[in-house]
Structures are given as C-alpha cells and as structure tokens.
Design a protein around this motif. Structure first.
Motif, PDB file in Angstrom:
ATOM      1  N   VAL A 192       0.858  -1.178   0.000  1.00 46.97           N
ATOM      2  CA  VAL A 192       0.000   0.000   0.000  1.00 46.97           C
ATOM      3  C   VAL A 192       0.898   1.232   0.000  1.00 46.97           C
ATOM      4  N   HIS A 193       0.445   2.239  -0.732  1.00 50.70           N
ATOM      5  CA  HIS A 193       1.184   3.493  -0.843  1.00 50.70           C
ATOM      6  C   HIS A 193       0.256   4.577  -0.328  1.00 50.70           C
ATOM      7  N   LEU A 194       0.424   4.953   0.930  1.00 55.44           N
ATOM      8  CA  LEU A 194      -0.505   5.873   1.570  1.00 55.44           C
ATOM      9  C   LEU A 194      -0.507   7.240   0.906  1.00 55.44           C
ATOM     10  N   GLN A 195       0.625   7.650   0.383  1.00 57.17           N
ATOM     11  CA  GLN A 195       0.691   8.958  -0.261  1.00 57.17           C
ATOM     12  C   GLN A 195      -0.014   8.945  -1.612  1.00 57.17           C
ATOM     13  N   VAL A 196       0.333   7.994  -2.471  1.00 58.85           N
ATOM     14  CA  VAL A 196      -0.287   7.916  -3.790  1.00 58.85           C
ATOM     15  C   VAL A 196      -1.767   7.559  -3.662  1.00 58.85           C
ATOM     16  N   GLY A 197      -2.087   6.647  -2.739  1.00 57.23           N
ATOM     17  CA  GLY A 197      -3.479   6.279  -2.530  1.00 57.23           C
ATOM     18  C   GLY A 197      -4.288   7.369  -1.861  1.00 57.23           C
ATOM     19  N   GLY A 198      -3.622   8.231  -1.124  1.00 54.59           N
ATOM     20  CA  GLY A 198      -4.299   9.352  -0.492  1.00 54.59           C
ATOM     21  C   GLY A 198      -5.266   8.948   0.600  1.00 54.59           C
ATOM     22  N   PHE A 199      -4.902   7.929   1.389  1.00 56.04           N
ATOM     23  CA  PHE A 199      -5.811   7.507   2.460  1.00 56.04           C
ATOM     24  C   PHE A 199      -5.067   7.317   3.771  1.00 56.04           C
ATOM     25  N   ASP A 200      -5.826   7.375   4.845  1.00 54.68           N
ATOM     26  CA  ASP A 200      -5.318   7.228   6.199  1.00 54.68           C
ATOM     27  C   ASP A 200      -5.382   5.748   6.585  1.00 54.68           C
ATOM     28  N   PRO A 201      -4.276   5.158   7.031  1.00 54.72           N
ATOM     29  CA  PRO A 201      -4.308   3.728   7.388  1.00 54.72           C
ATOM     30  C   PRO A 201      -5.170   3.427   8.598  1.00 54.72           C
ATOM     31  N   ARG A 202      -5.583   4.459   9.341  1.00 54.48           N
ATOM     32  CA  ARG A 202      -6.366   4.255  10.556  1.00 54.48           C
ATOM     33  C   ARG A 202      -7.869   4.197  10.309  1.00 54.48           C
ATOM     34  N   VAL A 203      -8.304   4.362   9.072  1.00 53.58           N
ATOM     35  CA  VAL A 203      -9.743   4.414   8.821  1.00 53.58           C
ATOM     36  C   VAL A 203     -10.391   3.091   9.214  1.00 53.58           C
ATOM     37  N   PRO A 204     -11.617   3.129   9.751  1.00 53.36           N
ATOM     38  CA  PRO A 204     -12.270   1.900  10.231  1.00 53.36           C
ATOM     39  C   PRO A 204     -12.422   0.834   9.154  1.00 53.36           C
ATOM     40  N   GLU A 205     -12.567   1.243   7.892  1.00 54.14           N
ATOM     41  CA  GLU A 205     -12.751   0.274   6.819  1.00 54.14           C
ATOM     42  C   GLU A 205     -11.574  -0.685   6.664  1.00 54.14           C
ATOM     43  N   LEU A 206     -10.410  -0.290   7.158  1.00 56.90           N
ATOM     44  CA  LEU A 206      -9.222  -1.131   7.002  1.00 56.90           C
ATOM     45  C   LEU A 206      -8.918  -1.986   8.226  1.00 56.90           C
TER      46      LEU A 206
END
Length: 294
Positions: free
Chosen positions: A135-149
């Motif tokens: 996973v590439h948090l910068q390119v994906g533009g998402f927070d790894p802490r989100v409940p969906e993950l």
C-alpha cells in the motif's frame, strides 16, 4: 567487490563472495501495461509529487526486465502493484497474481484500498496464495487508521503476510503520513508484519523506533544510501548503530524500486556495501532477512 563502474555484471560475483545463493528483493514493481506507461511518464517528466522527475534506468520491455533480475541473481521478488483510487485493487490483484503464476521467482502480491468489498478481495487474494501486499498511503491518499481497514489489518496480522507500506512524507507530506498513523495501526495490531519502505526517509528516526518496538516491523533499503538520495535526504550517522543492530536482528531487508530508479541496480548494492557494516550485515539484509519475511 563492486566498483565505481556500478556494472550489473559485477553483481553475481559480489553475492557469491558473500557466500549467498543470490538476492531477495522485496521492493520491485511490475504493473499492467497501461498503468505502467502512466507511472513511467510521471517518473520521467515529474509532477506535483515528483519535482523534475528522473531518467528511469530500466525503461525496458517486461521480458528484458525479468531477464535482468535473473542475471543479477534475484531469486525472489514481488510485482508490488498498488491502488491509487477506488475500484481498481481487485483487478490489480488478479493481474499481479497471474503475473506471479507465469513468472518464475515472482512472489504472489496484492494490494487494497479503503472501499466496500475490500475485506473480501483481500481474503480472496490470501486464499489464492498472496505472500506480500503493498500500500502506498501517499499515492493512494488515504489514512491507514480508517475503520474500513481495521479488519484487513487484522487478517494480515493473523496470516503473518508482510505489507510493504510507503508511509513516509517523501516527496510531499500530509496528515496521514509519517510514523504516527501507521504506528496507531500497529498499536491495535502489534503482530502485523509491516515493511516500511525507503527506511521511512526522511523521517528516519521515528520509523526506526517503530522497527525497534514491534517484533514484526522491518525497514527496506529502497533507494537509501545511494548518491541520488544522499544528496537529497542523507541518512543520519547517529542511526548507524541502530541500522547495524536492526539488520542483524532480521529487521532490514533489501529493496530497490527496480525498474523505476535513476541508477543501476549495482549502485544500490554498492551503496549498502560502502556503509562498511560488515559481511554478516550484508548477508542478513540481502538474503537471510528476506527469507524470514516470505
């Protein structure tokens, strides 16, 4: 001994002199052709996250790139595709898993994105033999802490499958990059096997702290210590003892970013060699620690 010529032809002799059977590189990219063209264009011409870009050393057809890895003696490598938006991760996983099936020595890899159905396609990828995720948090533009993950992180922790995570703020930071967001995930899932890409540069210190704190967290060497990176984000000398200790403890693994690098593969290895941390460290990083991960 690798020389200043940084010739790939010298690489097999180098690892043989170390007494190794080859190399394990856990940060290699192969992508579907259309996506690969876009990525290469971005790296070559630059953009908001890349500045002026750079000349890609291995801008070759896929067959030639696979052949070069074999000539180098890379015995295991992933494809490491990663989702940059919703609704593409499952399709990418189908592609990377198929690529691994038809490419000897390629580790089955997969990715995910915070979206409906993500848990299902991650579970399916594991059932189909995925051995490493990216996973590439910068390119994906998402927070790894989100409940969906949360359920996905739990699945991967239970499976013991490594996840290569680009979590640092290179080249542009945001509120979900840096050590704290992925650190929060690790506090909830301390058995998660995370591989921090690029040693966490430029936030070396906090990512080294995560690797020291959590049993299954490691760092990969991708682009670290090379002339290209040292001129921009030099590795701090104060962390050399920690780099030595973590490497000997199984927590530093070889990564290169092949093929999208602005120098030869041999140069990445010479950059590791000239650290002068000893042959045991090189053997651990370039082979033994990788076997632990996969």
């Amino acid at each position: 001994m690798l020389t200043e010529r940084d010739s790939d032809a010298e690489v097999p002799e180098w690892w043989r002199e170390l007494g190794l059977p080859g190399l394990i590189d856990l940060h290699v990219h192969f992508l579907p052709e259309r996506m690969e063209r876009r990525v290469w264009h971005h790296f070559t011409h630059g953009g908001p996250l890349m500045g002026d870009g750079w000349k890609i050393e291995y801008l070759w057809p896929v067959e030639e790139r696979v052949a070069r890895l074999r000539e180098l003696g890379v015995r295991a490598f992933p494809a490491l595709a990663y989702a940059h938006k919703p609704d593409i991760a499952a399709e990418l996983n189908d592609w990377t898993l198929d690529f691994a099936r038809r490419t000897p020595d390629c580790l089955p890899s997969a990715t995910f994105y915070p979206e409906p159905g993500a848990t299902g396609y991650v579970r399916r990828a594991l059932e189909l033999g995925a051995r490493i995720f990216k996973v590439h948090l910068q390119v994906g533009g998402f927070d790894p802490r989100v409940p969906e993950l949360d359920e996905i992180w739990g699945l991967l922790a239970e499976a013991g499958v490594p996840v290569v995570v680009h979590a640092s703020s290179v080249p542009v930071g945001s509120g979900f990059l840096g050590a704290e967001p992925i650190g929060a995930v690790l506090r909830r899932h301390p058995r998660l096997r995370v591989v921090i890409a690029h040693l966490g540069m430029p936030e070396y210190d906090p990512f080294f702290e995560l690797a020291a704190r959590y049993e299954r967290v490691a760092l990969d060497t991708t682009m670290a210590f090379t002339d290209f990176t040292q001129a921009r984000m030099p590795f701090p000398d104060r962390l050399r003892p920690a780099l030595l200790d973590l490497g000997l403890a199984g927590k530093v693994v070889l990564g290169t970013d092949f093929p999208t690098i602005p120098y030869s593969y041999a140069h990445q290895l010479r950059a590791l060699h000239r650290l002068d941390l000893g042959e045991d460290w090189l053997r651990a990083v370039c082979w033994h620690n990788g076997t632990i991960m996969i």
